[in-house]
Design a protein around this motif. Sequence first.
Motif, short mmCIF file in Angstrom:
data_model
loop_
_atom_site.label_atom_id
_atom_site.label_comp_id
_atom_site.label_asym_id
_atom_site.label_seq_id
_atom_site.Cartn_x
_atom_site.Cartn_y
_atom_site.Cartn_z
N HIS A 98 0.75 -1.22 0.10
CA HIS A 98 0.01 -0.04 -0.05
C HIS A 98 0.93 1.22 -0.14
O HIS A 98 0.36 2.35 -0.52
CB HIS A 98 -0.95 0.03 1.04
CG HIS A 98 -2.04 -0.69 0.99
ND1 HIS A 98 -2.34 -2.24 1.53
CD2 HIS A 98 -3.27 -0.53 0.63
CE1 HIS A 98 -3.24 -2.63 1.29
NE2 HIS A 98 -4.05 -1.75 0.66
N TRP A 99 2.17 1.06 0.61
CA TRP A 99 3.11 2.53 0.55
C TRP A 99 4.38 2.10 0.08
O TRP A 99 5.39 1.91 0.97
CB TRP A 99 3.06 2.87 2.30
CG TRP A 99 1.88 3.22 2.82
CD1 TRP A 99 0.68 2.66 3.01
CD2 TRP A 99 1.65 4.73 2.85
NE1 TRP A 99 -0.23 3.50 3.55
CE2 TRP A 99 0.34 4.77 3.32
CE3 TRP A 99 2.20 5.60 2.34
CZ2 TRP A 99 -0.30 5.95 3.56
CZ3 TRP A 99 1.61 7.05 2.76
CH2 TRP A 99 0.42 7.19 3.41
N LEU A 135 -3.37 -0.01 4.87
CA LEU A 135 -3.25 1.44 4.21
C LEU A 135 -3.09 2.41 5.62
O LEU A 135 -2.23 3.19 5.59
CB LEU A 135 -4.49 1.68 3.66
CG LEU A 135 -4.55 3.21 3.43
CD1 LEU A 135 -3.66 3.82 2.42
CD2 LEU A 135 -6.23 3.52 2.78
N TRP A 158 0.07 4.92 6.82
CA TRP A 158 -0.28 6.29 7.22
C TRP A 158 0.28 6.78 8.43
O TRP A 158 0.83 7.72 8.64
CB TRP A 158 -1.83 6.58 6.80
CG TRP A 158 -2.04 7.76 6.38
CD1 TRP A 158 -1.60 9.11 6.75
CD2 TRP A 158 -3.03 8.30 5.29
NE1 TRP A 158 -2.23 10.10 6.16
CE2 TRP A 158 -3.17 9.42 5.09
CE3 TRP A 158 -3.94 7.28 4.68
CZ2 TRP A 158 -3.90 10.36 4.37
CZ3 TRP A 158 -4.82 7.97 3.85
CH2 TRP A 158 -4.75 9.39 3.50
N GLU A 165 4.99 10.48 -0.96
CA GLU A 165 3.75 9.46 -1.16
C GLU A 165 2.86 10.19 -0.07
O GLU A 165 1.48 9.97 -0.24
CB GLU A 165 4.15 8.23 -0.65
CG GLU A 165 3.08 7.21 -0.96
CD GLU A 165 3.79 5.59 -0.98
OE1 GLU A 165 3.14 4.83 -1.74
OE2 GLU A 165 4.67 5.53 -0.29
N ARG A 183 -1.35 11.17 -0.49
CA ARG A 183 -2.31 10.42 0.16
C ARG A 183 -3.08 11.81 0.94
O ARG A 183 -4.29 11.42 0.93
CB ARG A 183 -1.58 9.65 1.34
CG ARG A 183 -1.11 8.50 0.52
CD ARG A 183 -1.97 7.43 -0.01
NE ARG A 183 -1.34 6.49 -0.97
CZ ARG A 183 -1.50 5.02 -0.55
NH1 ARG A 183 -2.21 4.90 0.47
NH2 ARG A 183 -0.80 4.29 -1.16
#
Length: 152
Positions: free
Chosen positions: A53-54, A82, A86, A105, A109
């Motif tokens: 996801h990252w 996710l 974050w 990134e 987001r």
Amino acid sequence: MTGGDPSGLAARQAQLVAALVAGGPLPPGFDPAPVEAARRALLRKRAGDVARHWPLLAAGLGAGWPGRFAEWAAGRPTNGSLRDGWDLARELRAAGTLPPLGAEELAGREAGARYDGRRAPRPRRLPAVAQAGGAVAVQVAGRVRLLRPARH
């Protein structure tokens, strides 16, 4: 199940899960070595899920990614890949250790979605600008563009 107390079994299972994924104490009667091996394997799997996801955050941390993620995640139950990524990116930003790729990134987001750290991220409807580590991203009409990359 014959005999036994079902509620006692459920409590022991909950304690074992907490020891494996949330840094809880090991329940009595379990061999610590296999439980620790399983805990480390689960952290590696979780790091891989978060990296999917990252990918820029993981790439920015390079070979140190699995260890850095495991250190951060060891005492935290997952909130999903996710959100885990974050939360880690925000913590690294606050500590001044967010790598430039991760900053880009994160800025993207945060321009594209609202995330308060408690509930699932929600797409932004109005134009938004976000910054992280020198990177600046803007979201207009649902599209996110990186205006300025982070300092490399």
